[in-house]
Design a protein around this motif. Structure first.
Motif, mmCIF file in Angstrom:
data_model
loop_
_atom_site.group_PDB
_atom_site.id
_atom_site.type_symbol
_atom_site.label_atom_id
_atom_site.label_comp_id
_atom_site.label_asym_id
_atom_site.label_seq_id
_atom_site.Cartn_x
_atom_site.Cartn_y
_atom_site.Cartn_z
ATOM 1 N N SER A 178 -1.939 7.822 4.737
ATOM 2 C CA SER A 178 -0.910 6.884 5.544
ATOM 3 C C SER A 178 -2.034 5.859 6.083
ATOM 4 O O SER A 178 -1.711 4.615 6.458
ATOM 5 C CB SER A 178 0.049 7.265 6.386
ATOM 6 N N TYR B 296 -3.291 3.535 4.041
ATOM 7 C CA TYR B 296 -2.151 2.930 3.257
ATOM 8 C C TYR B 296 -2.169 3.278 1.656
ATOM 9 O O TYR B 296 -1.805 2.729 0.842
ATOM 10 C CB TYR B 296 -2.246 1.344 3.202
ATOM 11 N N GLU C 47 -0.337 5.413 -0.904
ATOM 12 C CA GLU C 47 1.099 5.722 -1.326
ATOM 13 C C GLU C 47 1.097 6.915 -2.306
ATOM 14 O O GLU C 47 2.112 7.207 -2.804
ATOM 15 C CB GLU C 47 1.865 4.468 -1.802
ATOM 16 N N TYR D 209 4.077 8.572 1.656
ATOM 17 C CA TYR D 209 4.451 8.302 2.757
ATOM 18 C C TYR D 209 5.706 7.133 2.854
ATOM 19 O O TYR D 209 6.443 7.355 3.897
ATOM 20 C CB TYR D 209 3.307 8.117 3.656
#
Length: 344
Positions: free
Chosen positions: A168, A171, A173, A253
């Protein structure tokens, strides 16, 4: 001899007539040879076209194996291909101790999605963490309230937290399934998150499920997702929030933030003395899209004498049946009870 016969004989025996017949025969021979040569050229051309087509098809097949991983030891074998996917996101891990047979053997399959990051992280860290915790448990189990099952479950949950924290921040995923088997002298403990699957062949050749898939359309999963405020929709397959084709995973996340996706593993334990198993199969869903549990067990049972204990053969068969996904299959041979456990 009649006058007609004498006339015919005279004409046939004339030098001019013999020369004409010889020339006609030679011309016919030349034409026949040309016809044969033309047919041969056509046959060669057709054969060349077929060879080129076969080479093209073989080239297409090799593209499906652009990334191939394999492993072979005395008791376990793995074969893994990228298939027709753009990226190879499957990972596997085997952690055994040849020097100390009393230590638990650890086997793992991690089928990544949205990138390989989560699967790679789980593969690189989970087994090592498990080994440390299990060794500590073995020295303190007389006074410990822990069990192999509770240790396995907690380590998987901790692994999910680590992956979420790490990914996370950038960023990322990515997410992954998590299928782990702990093999000790008398027990087999299997934990599963997602839709990778394990199955065992018992002494009678029957398929015994070692795990159950976590799919959004299963009633229990569907109710949990709805209660969390989420939904499932169909787009080729049933998906959580229209995105993910499994209802539990490590990582992912964005969906974890919505509380519609959980990392909780199902953990099952099996008595090896009771089952008297011959082997077990751990595989990503690329295999199970093409084979049922029973069919896979029967297929491998007939090929245990192969170098990869049938793992390579069944992967290639799944690919030939049209499975486009990454396909990873691990086969662990289990020795007859009364002798030391295999899988080293």
């Amino acid at each position: 001899m009649s006058p007609l016969a004498r006339t015919v004989r005279y004409l046939l025996l004339r030098p001019q007539t013999l020369l004409l017949l010889g020339g006609s025969l030679a011309l016919w021979s030349v034409l026949e040879v040309k016809t044969i040569l033309r047919s041969s050229r056509d046959a060669v051309s057709k054969m060349k076209g077929r060879v080129e087509e076969m080479m093209h098809s073989e080239g297409m097949l090799h593209e499906g194996f652009s990334k191939t991983w394999q492993h072979k030891s005395s008791g376990a074998a793995v074969y893994s291909i990228q298939g027709k996917r753009d990226h190879m996101e499957d990972r596997f891990d085997i952690l055994t101790d040849a020097l100390n047979q009393s230590h638990t053997n650890i086997y793992g399959i991690f089928d990544g999605h949205g990138g390989e990051t989560a699967a790679e992280y789980a593969k690189s860290h989970l087994s090592v963490m498990l080994r440390q915790q299990l060794q500590r448990y073995e020295t303190q189990k007389e006074s410990s309230t822990l069990t192999r099952q509770s240790i396995l479950k907690q380590q998987i949950l901790d692994m999910d937290k680590e992956i979420l924290e790490k990914l996370s921040a950038s960023y990322d995923e990515a997410g992954t399934t998590c299928l782990v088997a702990l093999l000790s002298e008398k027990e087999l403990t299997v934990a599963n998150v997602g839709d990778s699957r394990a199955v065992l062949c018992d002494k009678d050749g029957n398929a015994v499920p070692l795990s159950h898939d976590h799919k959004p359309y299963h009633l229990k999963e569907r109710k949990r997702i709805k209660k969390a405020g989420g939904f499932i929709s169909f787009s080729g397959s049933w998906r959580v929030q229209g995105v993910l084709a499994m209802s539990r995973s490590l990582g992912d996340y964005p969906l974890k933030k919505l509380n519609v996706l959980i990392p909780d593993p199902d953990v099952l334990t099996f008595d090896l003395d009771k089952l008297q198993p011959q082997f077990m199969i751990l595989a990503s869903d690329g295999l199970w899209d093409a084979f049922s549990n029973e069919e896979a067990v029967h297929f491998i049972k007939e090929r245990l004498d192969e170098p990869h204990f049938g793992a390579k053969s069944i992967v290639l068969q799944a690919f030939s049946r049209g499975c486009p996904d990454n396909i990873t299959v691990m086969v662990v041979k289990l020795k007859k009870r009364g002798s030391k456990a295999a899988g080293e």
